[in-house]
Scaffold this motif. Sequence first.
Motif, mmCIF file in Angstrom:
data_model
loop_
_atom_site.group_PDB
_atom_site.id
_atom_site.type_symbol
_atom_site.label_atom_id
_atom_site.label_comp_id
_atom_site.label_asym_id
_atom_site.label_seq_id
_atom_site.Cartn_x
_atom_site.Cartn_y
_atom_site.Cartn_z
ATOM 1 N N THR A 1 0.830 -1.199 0.000
ATOM 2 C CA THR A 1 0.000 0.000 0.000
ATOM 3 C C THR A 1 0.868 1.254 0.000
ATOM 4 O O THR A 1 1.833 1.349 0.747
ATOM 5 C CB THR A 1 -0.890 0.021 1.268
ATOM 6 O OG1 THR A 1 -1.664 -1.157 1.295
ATOM 7 C CG2 THR A 1 -1.789 1.228 1.272
ATOM 8 N N ASN A 2 0.486 2.205 -0.836
ATOM 9 C CA ASN A 2 1.133 3.512 -0.780
ATOM 10 C C ASN A 2 0.345 4.339 0.229
ATOM 11 O O ASN A 2 -0.646 4.973 -0.108
ATOM 12 C CB ASN A 2 1.156 4.178 -2.155
ATOM 13 C CG ASN A 2 1.926 5.480 -2.125
ATOM 14 O OD1 ASN A 2 2.261 5.993 -1.057
ATOM 15 N ND2 ASN A 2 2.199 6.014 -3.292
ATOM 16 N N PHE A 3 0.790 4.310 1.480
ATOM 17 C CA PHE A 3 0.070 4.940 2.580
ATOM 18 C C PHE A 3 -0.165 6.434 2.344
ATOM 19 O O PHE A 3 -1.163 6.984 2.782
ATOM 20 C CB PHE A 3 0.814 4.738 3.898
ATOM 21 C CG PHE A 3 0.771 3.329 4.398
ATOM 22 C CD1 PHE A 3 -0.364 2.835 5.005
ATOM 23 C CD2 PHE A 3 1.865 2.496 4.260
ATOM 24 C CE1 PHE A 3 -0.420 1.536 5.474
ATOM 25 C CE2 PHE A 3 1.818 1.191 4.720
ATOM 26 C CZ PHE A 3 0.678 0.702 5.320
ATOM 27 N N LYS A 4 0.772 7.091 1.660
ATOM 28 C CA LYS A 4 0.679 8.532 1.477
ATOM 29 C C LYS A 4 -0.461 8.933 0.552
ATOM 30 O O LYS A 4 -0.813 10.102 0.491
ATOM 31 C CB LYS A 4 2.005 9.092 0.978
ATOM 32 C CG LYS A 4 3.077 8.990 2.041
ATOM 33 C CD LYS A 4 4.361 9.626 1.624
ATOM 34 C CE LYS A 4 5.363 9.508 2.771
ATOM 35 N NZ LYS A 4 6.606 10.177 2.492
ATOM 36 N N LYS A 5 -1.056 7.979 -0.149
ATOM 37 C CA LYS A 5 -2.175 8.295 -1.040
ATOM 38 C C LYS A 5 -3.522 8.009 -0.396
ATOM 39 O O LYS A 5 -4.552 8.244 -1.001
ATOM 40 C CB LYS A 5 -2.045 7.509 -2.345
ATOM 41 C CG LYS A 5 -0.896 7.986 -3.198
ATOM 42 C CD LYS A 5 -0.902 7.323 -4.542
ATOM 43 C CE LYS A 5 0.209 7.907 -5.396
ATOM 44 N NZ LYS A 5 0.198 7.360 -6.756
ATOM 45 N N ASP B 1 4.559 13.418 13.882
ATOM 46 C CA ASP B 1 5.678 12.580 13.434
ATOM 47 C C ASP B 1 5.497 11.125 13.868
ATOM 48 O O ASP B 1 5.692 10.199 13.072
ATOM 49 C CB ASP B 1 7.010 13.110 13.981
ATOM 50 C CG ASP B 1 7.432 14.426 13.349
ATOM 51 O OD1 ASP B 1 6.856 14.824 12.300
ATOM 52 O OD2 ASP B 1 8.339 15.082 13.912
ATOM 53 N N VAL B 2 5.136 10.921 15.124
ATOM 54 C CA VAL B 2 4.967 9.560 15.653
ATOM 55 C C VAL B 2 3.823 8.849 14.946
ATOM 56 O O VAL B 2 3.956 7.690 14.524
ATOM 57 C CB VAL B 2 4.752 9.588 17.188
ATOM 58 C CG1 VAL B 2 4.274 8.237 17.709
ATOM 59 C CG2 VAL B 2 6.037 10.012 17.892
ATOM 60 N N GLY C 1 3.243 0.602 8.924
ATOM 61 C CA GLY C 1 2.284 -0.494 9.027
ATOM 62 C C GLY C 1 2.123 -1.027 10.431
ATOM 63 O O GLY C 1 1.494 -2.056 10.649
ATOM 64 N N GLU C 2 2.686 -0.314 11.418
ATOM 65 C CA GLU C 2 2.567 -0.747 12.817
ATOM 66 C C GLU C 2 1.133 -0.636 13.318
ATOM 67 O O GLU C 2 0.676 -1.448 14.117
ATOM 68 C CB GLU C 2 3.452 0.112 13.720
ATOM 69 C CG GLU C 2 4.924 -0.060 13.535
ATOM 70 C CD GLU C 2 5.716 0.895 14.419
ATOM 71 O OE1 GLU C 2 5.210 1.332 15.471
ATOM 72 O OE2 GLU C 2 6.856 1.210 14.036
ATOM 73 N N LYS C 3 0.459 0.421 12.880
ATOM 74 C CA LYS C 3 -0.908 0.684 13.338
ATOM 75 C C LYS C 3 -1.759 1.111 12.144
ATOM 76 O O LYS C 3 -1.310 1.864 11.283
ATOM 77 C CB LYS C 3 -0.939 1.823 14.368
ATOM 78 C CG LYS C 3 -0.160 1.576 15.625
ATOM 79 C CD LYS C 3 -1.034 0.994 16.673
ATOM 80 C CE LYS C 3 -0.265 0.871 17.981
ATOM 81 N NZ LYS C 3 -1.005 0.158 18.970
ATOM 82 N N SER C 4 -2.996 0.666 12.135
ATOM 83 C CA SER C 4 -3.943 1.125 11.121
ATOM 84 C C SER C 4 -4.464 2.516 11.541
ATOM 85 O O SER C 4 -4.262 2.936 12.680
ATOM 86 C CB SER C 4 -5.122 0.160 11.006
ATOM 87 O OG SER C 4 -5.938 0.247 12.170
#
Length: 191
Positions: free
Chosen positions: A2-6, A171-172, A180-183
Amino acid sequence: MTNFKKTLGFQIIQACAPVLAGIKPAGMFHVAREKYPFLTRQLRELNKRLNPFGLYFFTICRCPVGELLFIYNKRRLSEILRKQEIRSYLKKKGYPEHVSVEKTIFHFQSNFILKKSFPHEVGILLGYPLEDVIGFENNNGTHFKYAGYWKVYGSVPKACRQFKVYEKCTDVMISRYTAGEKSFEELCHAA
């Protein structure tokens, strides 16, 4: 991968992490409709899942290219709106006394739409110190001592400490989300 930034979740975290974490009462940002064509449905789903945790997503206005979103932590915003000095300030701005958070937001929305600009009281809803909101209003946004998340007319050290808390929180949360640590929902539930 997944491209999280999108994702809409990333955009919300980037703009409003301190709200999601429960350390800021509200945030506001514009979302482009072309990036999120199903935004209305997505917001309805987010409200369904996150309202039980005190997070609410509300559209202040729509325009042809997108929506201005207001995201708030109901408990935190309610705490601010109960303060006597805040109630007095909002009363001078035409807000009814002792109304719910939702009615206050609807009143702000009406003022915004009628004026076609941001009414000064937006700073109160976003958690800015009253002296800074009044200072901004009285000085037409000039003669401030410092600028960060807002223009500071009162205590610069106090404001800078708050800015650092907001930056660290953002930042955190971005780091945990993109790793991908947390949804998105897990980050919001932690608040």
